[in-house]
Design an enzyme around this catalytic site. Sequence first.
Site, PDB file in Angstrom:
ATOM      1  N   CYS A  97     -19.046   4.628  -1.435  1.00  0.00           N
ATOM      2  CA  CYS A  97     -18.682   5.720  -0.532  1.00  0.00           C
ATOM      3  C   CYS A  97     -19.893   6.177   0.279  1.00  0.00           C
ATOM      4  O   CYS A  97     -19.792   7.099   1.078  1.00  0.00           O
ATOM      5  CB  CYS A  97     -18.089   6.889  -1.319  1.00  0.00           C
ATOM      6  N   GLU A 135     -15.524   4.214   3.169  1.00  0.00           N
ATOM      7  CA  GLU A 135     -15.721   3.384   1.983  1.00  0.00           C
ATOM      8  C   GLU A 135     -16.117   2.016   2.523  1.00  0.00           C
ATOM      9  O   GLU A 135     -15.622   1.579   3.560  1.00  0.00           O
ATOM     10  CB  GLU A 135     -14.433   3.250   1.169  1.00  0.00           C
TER      11      GLU A 135
END
Length: 144
Positions: A97, A135
């Site tokens: 992330c 992501e």
Amino acid sequence: AIQNCAFVEGTAEDIFATVKKEQNQVKKQQQGSGGGGRQGSGGGGVGRGGGGGGEDKELFEPRATCVVIDPPRKGCSEEFLTQLLSFAPSRVVYVSCDPSTQARDAATLLASENPKYVITDCTPFDLFPQTRHIENVLTFERSG
């Protein structure tokens, strides 16, 4: 049912300790029994199923193992990356992330000469539109 796959969750230290313990147990059993039958993980332990035909399979054999990691935003610790490189799986799928910490960790994996890894895929996912958060998934393959 999938029989050649095991999913393991926990801290990196616990996972690598469990894998090493299971591998040592299987090796002892194989030595004690003359390498007779296929060894399983048994009793809820961590294991990687094997093929059929009574052949022996090492649990989590590095050349037949893919490690999927999804560390916290701070990325992987140096200790974990050292353990990962020591285990030397054939493939590493790194979900992140935070692309900046992923890039830092990727540089460590790519700098390794033994084992040598190359990036075979990079896929960003914009799961949070109109924000700076993404992501990113990197796939590393062992070369040579």
